[in-house]
Design an enzyme around this catalytic site. Structure first.
Site, PDB file in Angstrom:
ATOM      1  CB  CYS A 274      -1.163  -0.073   1.166  1.00  0.00           C
ATOM      2  SG  CYS A 274      -1.038  -1.402   2.087  1.00  0.00           S
ATOM      3  NE  ARG A 303       2.408  -9.157   5.250  1.00  0.00           N
ATOM      4  CZ  ARG A 303       1.111  -8.961   4.915  1.00  0.00           C
ATOM      5  NH1 ARG A 303       0.336  -9.553   5.999  1.00  0.00           N
ATOM      6  NH2 ARG A 303       0.529  -7.984   4.279  1.00  0.00           N
ATOM      7  CD  GLN A 321      -0.276  -8.545   0.282  1.00  0.00           C
ATOM      8  OE1 GLN A 321       0.336  -7.460  -0.057  1.00  0.00           O
ATOM      9  NE2 GLN A 321      -1.193  -8.852   1.367  1.00  0.00           N
ATOM     10  CG  ASP A 323      -2.279  -5.472  -2.160  1.00  0.00           C
ATOM     11  OD1 ASP A 323      -3.467  -5.396  -2.145  1.00  0.00           O
ATOM     12  OD2 ASP A 323      -1.135  -4.972  -1.764  1.00  0.00           O
ATOM     13  CG  HIS A 325      -3.677  -0.327  -2.598  1.00  0.00           C
ATOM     14  ND1 HIS A 325      -2.654  -0.842  -2.960  1.00  0.00           N
ATOM     15  CD2 HIS A 325      -4.041  -0.453  -1.422  1.00  0.00           C
ATOM     16  CE1 HIS A 325      -2.070  -1.713  -1.749  1.00  0.00           C
ATOM     17  NE2 HIS A 325      -3.223  -1.518  -0.959  1.00  0.00           N
ATOM     18  CE  LYS A 405     -11.126  -8.548   8.346  1.00  0.00           C
ATOM     19  NZ  LYS A 405     -10.159  -9.342   8.510  1.00  0.00           N
TER      20      LYS A 405
END
Length: 578
Positions: A274, A303, A321, A323, A325, A405
């Site tokens: 992000c 991570r 991911q 991902d 946004h 979420k």
RNA sequence: GCCAAAGUAGCUCAGUGGUAGAGCAGCUCACUCGUAAUGAGCAGGUCGCGGGUUCAAUUCCCAUCUUUGGCUCCA
């Protein structure tokens, strides 16, 4: 009485019988709690010595004795003082007694030599339990009352059913789970590996696994462009400034890989994408006219997961991911969420997941952002889920601190649920990075930011796919789609040309030119779960035919090669399973 | 991170206080084959890594790493 209540009573009673058996076999054992759970029961013990698998057999035998004795379960209500006296040498029970609210009845259940502090209910007597319809499954550690600050107890898990036939069905189910295990299939099908010496929790995609990943990524990318997304690429590391601003260094430092120092700055490997997408957003000033922004990236993050948490592909330290946004204006929010959810459903369906359940999580006690925004965002999530006609549950207060979420969980081929998609509002990062856009009225406003992942992580998704299909992927995902098997050496040359022709069609093809007999080649292709096997011999060569052996065992001989080609195209294009 | 178990050939596993074995895979040779394993031979291991006990450790003990089953955690 409903069947599941009856089963739950049987399981709970089984837990008591197990506790009795353990106490009789291991005097001095302190007992904690022993509830019924899905498919079975457990009981937590503080034992004088560690248990071995051999002990499970001894305990099982003792339980069978107790069941055979046909003793009744007797309920008795007592006062708090009596309870304290009775369990004077059972510290965990004493703690439980103190936790019972004043005024509530304290009840005991006794069967044979064993008395337990228990709310019940139980079966009337061990006669209602079936000595051949339970099995002790494993020994595990578990914290007393679930807190890692408390001592670790020994937990014995068991399964129990009303009759041996049900037990057998359940044991078969467990065997099926073992057969589908992605770690086992990953080795057998040569898809991926992990290397302890090179770093735990880091995945190596072998050529055959990579083919599947390519198929997933190609589909993913083209669908994102079709659905109005832009694809971006961002760095793998960022200066500490980025993570201080995002707040990750404050909240999640423990889960990040430690910093690398360079030019007197600390650089961190990214645990999330992000902040990078935000940097792209912040690169220029934005007008409401440009909205919405939908930026997607197959972003690899690292991570530091605790050592004990790692599990095959399902829980790893480095993963990619899928991902994206979304930066949207407040009035675009509803439509964008609906669209994300629809897209998500489309992707999951494409991979063969039909049974999908939504979970909406709302504002927790500690949260950032204006409660009204939370309300609006949560309402948008509900509206989208309802519009899609999805079944959903609401987890009140279960959201992250930064926004509500939706999580989507899919059921796999054998009914297990896996969480894949997630759509999350973020009221935190736009504030922290001071994101703005210029609205119609010329004033600067804060955009809404939405994180979303459709597949979750490619590693985990791959693991779920392997288990869902038990390694027998639909042709569009299969590493090898077609295996050419020449009957004898005289067909080698022809087979190589056929391979070239099929590859020209875009198919993934292997030709087995090894010294093996034809039968062995079929066996090998079958073991690799290749969807189509083409047997090529004199007959086929003479008339431009193929003899097709399908993965399922079905054979169709004398098919025109061109017909076979169009059949495979059709199956791949429609993403059908065979 | 915590509790427990495990780590022996590429894989699946056996075995022992006197430095290791099978099947499959690999390699070589022969066989040239019609729908789930052709045969023979060869090669392959510091018994996870580091200490200790012992005349001698893969085996016993300690520590450590990793894996497995759970627990806790999962932005």
């Amino acid at each position: 009485m409903a069947d599941n209540e009856k089963l739950s009573m049987i399981r709970h009673s089984m837990a008591h019988v197990m506790a009795q058996a353990v106490l009789e076999l291991f005097p001095g054992t302190k007992i904690a709690i022993g509830p019924a759970i899905e498919n079975g029961f457990y009981y937590d013990f503080d034992l004088p010595r560690p248990l071995t698998d051999a002990d499970l057999e001894t305990i099982t035998a003792k339980m069978k004795e107790i069941i055979a004795s046909g003793v009744p379960f007797e309920r008795k209500e007592i006062s708090r003082d009596e309870a304290r006296k009775l369990f004077a040498d059972q510290p965990y029970k004493l703690e439980l007694i103190e936790a019972i609210p004043e005024g509530e009845t304290i009840s005991l259940y006794t069967q044979g030599s064993f008395t337990d502090l228990c709310r019940g209910p139980h079966v009337k007597s061990t006669k209602e339990l079936h000595a051949d319809a339970f099995k002790l499954l494993n020994i595990a550690g578990a914290y007393w009352r679930g807190s890692e600050k408390n001592p670790m107890l020994t937990r014995i898990y068991g399964t129990a059913w009303t009759n041996p036939k049900e037990l057998r069905v359940y044991m078969d189910y467990l065997a099926d789970i073992e057969k589908r295990d992605h770690r086992k299939l990953g080795k057998e099908l040569d898809l991926f590996s992990l290397h302890e010496e090179a770093g735990p929790g880091l995945v190596y995609w072998h050529p055959r696994g990579a083919r599947i990943r390519q198929a997933i990524e190609d589909f993913w990318r083209s669908e994102h462009y079709k659905n109005g997304y832009e694809l971006v690429y961002t760095p793998h590391v960022g200066r500490s400034w980025l993570w201080e601003t995002s707040g990750h260094l404050g909240f999640y430092k423990e889960s990040m890989y430690p910093p690398m120092e360079m030019d007197k700055s600390d650089y961190y490997v990214k645990p999330m994408n992000c902040p990078f997408h935000i940097m792209i957003y912040k690169n220029t000033k934005h007008s409401y006219r440009e909205f919405p922004f939908r930026w997607a990236e197959l972003g690899t993050v690292y991570r530091y997961e605790k050592a004990g948490a790692l599990h095959g592909l399902m829980r790893v330290r480095g993963f990619t991911q899928d991902d994206a946004h979304l930066f949207v204006t407040p009035d675009q929010m509803d439509d964008e969420i609906i669209e994300v959810l629809r897209f998500s459903m489309f992707m999951l369906h494409s991979f063969g997941f039909e049974d999908i359940h939504a979970y909406i999580s709302t504002r927790p006690e500690h949260s950032v952002g204006d409660p009204e925004k939370w309300e609006a965002a949560t309402a948008a999530l509900k509206k989208a889920v309802e519009k899609e006609g999805l079944k959903y549950d609401i987890d009140e207060g279960g959201g992250a601190f930064y926004g509500p979420k939706i999580d989507l969980k899919v059921k796999d081929a054998i009914g297990r649920e896996w969480q894949l998609s997630t759509v999350q509002f973020d009221f935190n990062l736009p504030e922290r990075f001071d994101l703005t856009f210029v609205d119609k009225d010329g004033t600067e406003k804060r955009p809404y930011m939405i994180h979303r992942a459709l597949l979750g992580s490619l590693e985990r998704f791959f693991g779920v796919l392997i288990e869902h299909y038990a390694g027998a992927f639909p042709p569009w995902l299969s590493p090898d789609q077609i295996a050419i098997i020449p009957v004898g050496e005289s067909a080698y040359e022809y087979s190589k040309n056929l391979e070239k022709r099929l590859k020209g069609e875009g198919f993934r093809v292997v030709t087995d030119l090894s010294a093996d007999r034809m039968n062995a080649k079929i066996r090998n292709a079958q073991k690799m779960k290749t969807p189509y096997m083409l047997i090529i011999g004199e007959k086929e060569m003479a008339e431009d035919l193929v003899s097709v052996r399908y993965r399922g065992g079905k054979q169709v001989n004398g098919v025109k090669t061109s017909d076979f080609i169009s059949e495979v195209h059709k199956t791949i294009d429609s993403k059908e399973q065979i």
